[in-house]
Design a protein around this motif. Structure first.
Motif, PDB file in Angstrom:
ATOM      1  N   PHE A   1     -92.998 -35.810  60.625  1.00 31.04           N
ATOM      2  CA  PHE A   1     -91.799 -36.158  60.863  1.00 31.04           C
ATOM      3  C   PHE A   1     -91.789 -36.908  62.205  1.00 31.04           C
ATOM      4  N   LEU A   2     -92.317 -36.319  63.409  1.00 32.72           N
ATOM      5  CA  LEU A   2     -92.438 -37.036  64.564  1.00 32.72           C
ATOM      6  C   LEU A   2     -93.102 -38.295  64.560  1.00 32.72           C
ATOM      7  N   THR A   3     -94.260 -38.575  63.850  1.00 31.96           N
ATOM      8  CA  THR A   3     -94.996 -39.673  63.817  1.00 31.96           C
ATOM      9  C   THR A   3     -93.905 -40.706  63.255  1.00 31.96           C
ATOM     10  N   LEU A   4     -93.350 -40.640  61.978  1.00 31.62           N
ATOM     11  CA  LEU A   4     -92.327 -41.479  61.398  1.00 31.62           C
ATOM     12  C   LEU A   4     -91.275 -41.898  62.193  1.00 31.62           C
TER      13      LEU A   4
ATOM     14  N   VAL B   1    -110.498 -44.795  56.665  1.00 34.96           N
ATOM     15  CA  VAL B   1    -110.278 -44.487  55.336  1.00 34.96           C
ATOM     16  C   VAL B   1    -108.944 -45.112  54.782  1.00 34.96           C
ATOM     17  N   TYR B   2    -108.322 -45.720  55.686  1.00 40.07           N
ATOM     18  CA  TYR B   2    -107.061 -46.511  55.331  1.00 40.07           C
ATOM     19  C   TYR B   2    -107.185 -47.820  55.943  1.00 40.07           C
ATOM     20  N   ILE B   3    -108.207 -48.409  55.596  1.00 39.56           N
ATOM     21  CA  ILE B   3    -108.405 -49.578  56.328  1.00 39.56           C
ATOM     22  C   ILE B   3    -107.644 -50.927  55.373  1.00 39.56           C
ATOM     23  N   PHE B   4    -107.479 -50.564  54.079  1.00 40.98           N
ATOM     24  CA  PHE B   4    -106.754 -51.499  53.331  1.00 40.98           C
ATOM     25  C   PHE B   4    -105.385 -51.255  53.359  1.00 40.98           C
ATOM     26  N   ARG B   5    -104.789 -50.460  54.176  1.00 43.61           N
ATOM     27  CA  ARG B   5    -103.416 -50.121  54.300  1.00 43.61           C
ATOM     28  C   ARG B   5    -102.879 -50.938  55.563  1.00 43.61           C
ATOM     29  N   ARG B   6    -103.794 -51.681  56.185  1.00 46.19           N
ATOM     30  CA  ARG B   6    -103.515 -52.902  57.384  1.00 46.19           C
ATOM     31  C   ARG B   6    -102.441 -52.236  58.372  1.00 46.19           C
TER      32      ARG B   6
ATOM     33  N   THR C   1     -99.049 -34.132  56.419  1.00 42.93           N
ATOM     34  CA  THR C   1     -98.727 -35.230  57.261  1.00 42.93           C
ATOM     35  C   THR C   1     -99.453 -36.387  57.060  1.00 42.93           C
ATOM     36  N   GLN C   2    -100.699 -36.118  56.490  1.00 46.33           N
ATOM     37  CA  GLN C   2    -101.505 -37.481  55.770  1.00 46.33           C
ATOM     38  C   GLN C   2    -100.833 -38.014  54.844  1.00 46.33           C
ATOM     39  N   LYS C   3    -100.157 -37.222  53.784  1.00 48.07           N
ATOM     40  CA  LYS C   3     -99.516 -37.875  52.694  1.00 48.07           C
ATOM     41  C   LYS C   3     -98.182 -38.342  52.804  1.00 48.07           C
ATOM     42  N   ARG C   4     -97.558 -37.845  53.884  1.00 50.55           N
ATOM     43  CA  ARG C   4     -96.261 -38.370  54.256  1.00 50.55           C
ATOM     44  C   ARG C   4     -96.190 -39.463  55.212  1.00 50.55           C
ATOM     45  N   VAL C   5     -97.130 -39.676  56.155  1.00 49.86           N
ATOM     46  CA  VAL C   5     -97.189 -41.018  56.834  1.00 49.86           C
ATOM     47  C   VAL C   5     -97.908 -42.173  56.037  1.00 49.86           C
ATOM     48  N   TYR C   6     -98.787 -41.737  55.262  1.00 50.05           N
ATOM     49  CA  TYR C   6     -99.499 -43.121  54.545  1.00 50.05           C
ATOM     50  C   TYR C   6     -99.040 -43.254  53.202  1.00 50.05           C
ATOM     51  N   ARG C   7     -98.291 -42.284  52.637  1.00 58.16           N
ATOM     52  CA  ARG C   7     -97.374 -42.586  51.367  1.00 58.16           C
ATOM     53  C   ARG C   7     -98.367 -43.124  50.297  1.00 58.16           C
ATOM     54  N   GLN C   8     -99.547 -42.429  50.044  1.00 51.90           N
ATOM     55  CA  GLN C   8    -100.281 -42.541  48.844  1.00 51.90           C
ATOM     56  C   GLN C   8    -100.272 -41.357  47.976  1.00 51.90           C
ATOM     57  N   GLY C   9    -100.758 -41.649  46.649  1.00 57.63           N
ATOM     58  CA  GLY C   9    -100.654 -40.588  45.707  1.00 57.63           C
ATOM     59  C   GLY C   9    -101.629 -39.283  46.060  1.00 57.63           C
ATOM     60  N   TRP C  10    -101.359 -38.305  45.580  1.00 51.99           N
ATOM     61  CA  TRP C  10    -102.013 -36.881  45.724  1.00 51.99           C
ATOM     62  C   TRP C  10    -103.792 -37.229  45.485  1.00 51.99           C
ATOM     63  N   ILE C  11    -104.148 -37.555  44.633  1.00 52.93           N
ATOM     64  CA  ILE C  11    -105.597 -37.935  44.461  1.00 52.93           C
ATOM     65  C   ILE C  11    -106.259 -38.670  45.555  1.00 52.93           C
TER      66      ILE C  11
ATOM     67  N   THR D   1    -104.936 -39.099  48.644  1.00 51.55           N
ATOM     68  CA  THR D   1    -104.797 -38.403  49.677  1.00 51.55           C
ATOM     69  C   THR D   1    -105.663 -37.193  49.974  1.00 51.55           C
ATOM     70  N   LEU D   2    -105.896 -36.582  48.910  1.00 53.17           N
ATOM     71  CA  LEU D   2    -106.842 -35.606  48.901  1.00 53.17           C
ATOM     72  C   LEU D   2    -108.407 -35.836  49.347  1.00 53.17           C
ATOM     73  N   LEU D   3    -108.684 -37.123  48.490  1.00 50.05           N
ATOM     74  CA  LEU D   3    -110.083 -37.737  48.789  1.00 50.05           C
ATOM     75  C   LEU D   3    -110.304 -38.165  50.235  1.00 50.05           C
ATOM     76  N   LYS D   4    -109.394 -38.883  50.690  1.00 58.07           N
ATOM     77  CA  LYS D   4    -109.373 -39.328  51.921  1.00 58.07           C
ATOM     78  C   LYS D   4    -109.205 -38.188  53.066  1.00 58.07           C
ATOM     79  N   TYR D   5    -108.440 -37.054  52.764  1.00 54.64           N
ATOM     80  CA  TYR D   5    -108.321 -35.989  53.626  1.00 54.64           C
ATOM     81  C   TYR D   5    -109.612 -35.093  53.665  1.00 54.64           C
ATOM     82  N   PHE D   6    -110.276 -35.058  52.688  1.00 56.45           N
ATOM     83  CA  PHE D   6    -111.492 -34.062  52.839  1.00 56.45           C
ATOM     84  C   PHE D   6    -112.687 -35.033  53.275  1.00 56.45           C
ATOM     85  N   PHE D   7    -112.723 -36.221  53.023  1.00 52.78           N
ATOM     86  CA  PHE D   7    -113.608 -37.224  53.766  1.00 52.78           C
ATOM     87  C   PHE D   7    -113.552 -37.414  55.207  1.00 52.78           C
ATOM     88  N   ALA D   8    -112.257 -37.493  55.539  1.00 55.76           N
ATOM     89  CA  ALA D   8    -112.202 -37.583  57.097  1.00 55.76           C
ATOM     90  C   ALA D   8    -112.250 -36.186  57.610  1.00 55.76           C
TER      91      ALA D   8
END
Length: 392
Positions: free
Chosen positions: A80-83, A283-288, A351-361, A363-370
């Protein structure tokens, strides 16, 4: 008839316009608490001391209504604070870096207190052989650290003891204080001799030559200065000595290690902040997204983690305090700590799901990678912090 004669006269009882205030620095007309031309505040530095203290607390901790608007969403509303910061609504909230920095210091301070609080009740002097551990056991080598041979240590000790003996014969000498000073110097000399013996035992072909200190280092990294190699070698000797002291149950050595570790942990976490932001950038390089956007996410995420660690430390101290009187209260604090530990990874995922607004799959893959790479770097950072603490 002139125009001035036709103009209606102002009523005599109407107040005149107040003169406009001007900035003392650039003389621009003031329209608020700060000059719009140069930015100088209208407040004078010549004020009562209590007003200066209030401004200092506000500058450092922002102890005002902003903390009330910041803490609940920081802990209960992931992202919330980030948005809000991205949307430009920033005035009512504490700045991200200041929020993270204050909670970082408070968290490590509370954890340090919690560690000492948990061990304080059971800390008792332990016998080692035929003597009881005193406050000098496990101390540093003091002025004897400059000596590079046992003969030099013994010569310096004899000189110091001679000065102490001479002081005993002076009128009004404090015998008890001089006895303590003598015991401290003997202990420091013994510690230094133990370090020198440990170095000679592990490196018999590389004895320290006082006349050529640059040849004493066993490190031969070409791109490092010789003095750095010597310092690294001396640090390794101290690490081995401190590890040996802690293995023997030296309580003072453990306290020094814990204190040294907590003194370098805040700096360690400050180094990891931009690294975590870089992981998010990758991990979010294509989100620009700009790197600073990921940095804001990193600051708010770490502020939440430090706040959670602070609450865990406070609950731990509260539980240890209540345990002798109410076991059920100690159990409740334990469950609350477990809930906080579970909430931490869930919060970061949301937080990662809400800020970057991607699907759960995704988000989970990038969450565990990072998270995997950040945990790996955190492990090495803590290991380096522990080594730095042991080398003192």
């Amino acid at each position: 008839m002139s125009s001035n004669e036709l103009a209606p006269a102002a009523p005599e009882n109407e107040p005149a316009d107040a003169p406009a205030l001007h900035c003392a620095n650039c003389q621009a007309p003031l329209q608020g608490p700060f000059c719009h031309a140069c930015g100088q505040s209208v407040k004078s530095v010549l004020r009562p001391i209590h007003s200066m203290v209030e401004d200092t607390l506000d500058m450092i901790f922002h102890v005002d209504e902003r903390i009330v608007h910041t803490l609940p969403p920081l802990f209960l509303k992931p992202g919330f604070l980030t948005l809000e910061y991205f949307a430009g609504r920033r005035v009512r909230y504490v700045q991200p870096f200041r929020l993270m920095f204050v909670f970082c210091l408070l968290a490590f301070f509370a954890v340090h207190l919690a560690v000492g609080f948990g061990q304080g009740s059971s800390a008792e002097p332990k016998a080692h052989g035929a003597h009881i551990t005193t406050k000098w056991d496990g101390g540093d080598t003091g002025e004897f650290a400059r000596d590079t041979s046992e003969e030099g240590v013994q010569k310096r000790l004899d000189a110091v003891q001679g000065q102490i003996d001479a002081a005993r014969h002076k009128p009004g000498a404090d015998t008890a204080a001089l006895d303590g000073e003598s015991a401290q110097r003997v202990h420091e000399a013994n510690r230094r001799m133990a370090e020198l013996n440990a170095f000679e035992h592990n490196h018999p072909d590389e004895r320290i030559d006082p006349s050529h200190p640059e040849e004493s280092s066993r490190f031969h990294i070409g791109w490092l200065p010789k003095l750095v190699n010597i310092r690294l070698d001396q640090g390794l000797v101290r690490v081995k000595a401190n590890l040996a002291a802690m293995k023997e149950g030296d309580a003072d050595a453990k306290e020094r290690f814990i204190a040294g570790l907590f003194s370098v942990l805040p700096q360690t976490m400050l180094v990891l902040l931009p690294i975590f932001a870089l992981l998010l950038k990758i991990v979010y390089i294509f989100r620009r997204r700009l790197y600073m956007e990921h940095m804001i996410v990193s600051l708010h995420s770490h502020a939440f983690l430090f706040l959670s660690v602070l609450l865990v430390a406070l609950l731990s101290m509260l539980g240890n305090l209540l345990k002798p009187h109410a076991v059920w209260a100690y159990t409740v604090t334990g469950w609350l700590q477990a809930a906080l530990f579970l909430w931490m990874p869930v919060y970061l995922l949301l937080t990662q799901k809400r800020v970057y607004r991607q699907g759960w799959i995704k988000t989970l893959l990038k969450y565990f990678f990072a998270g995997f790479w950040y945990a790996w770097m955190l492990f090495w950072a803590l290991l380096i912090a522990a080594a730095i603490s042991l080398s003192h």
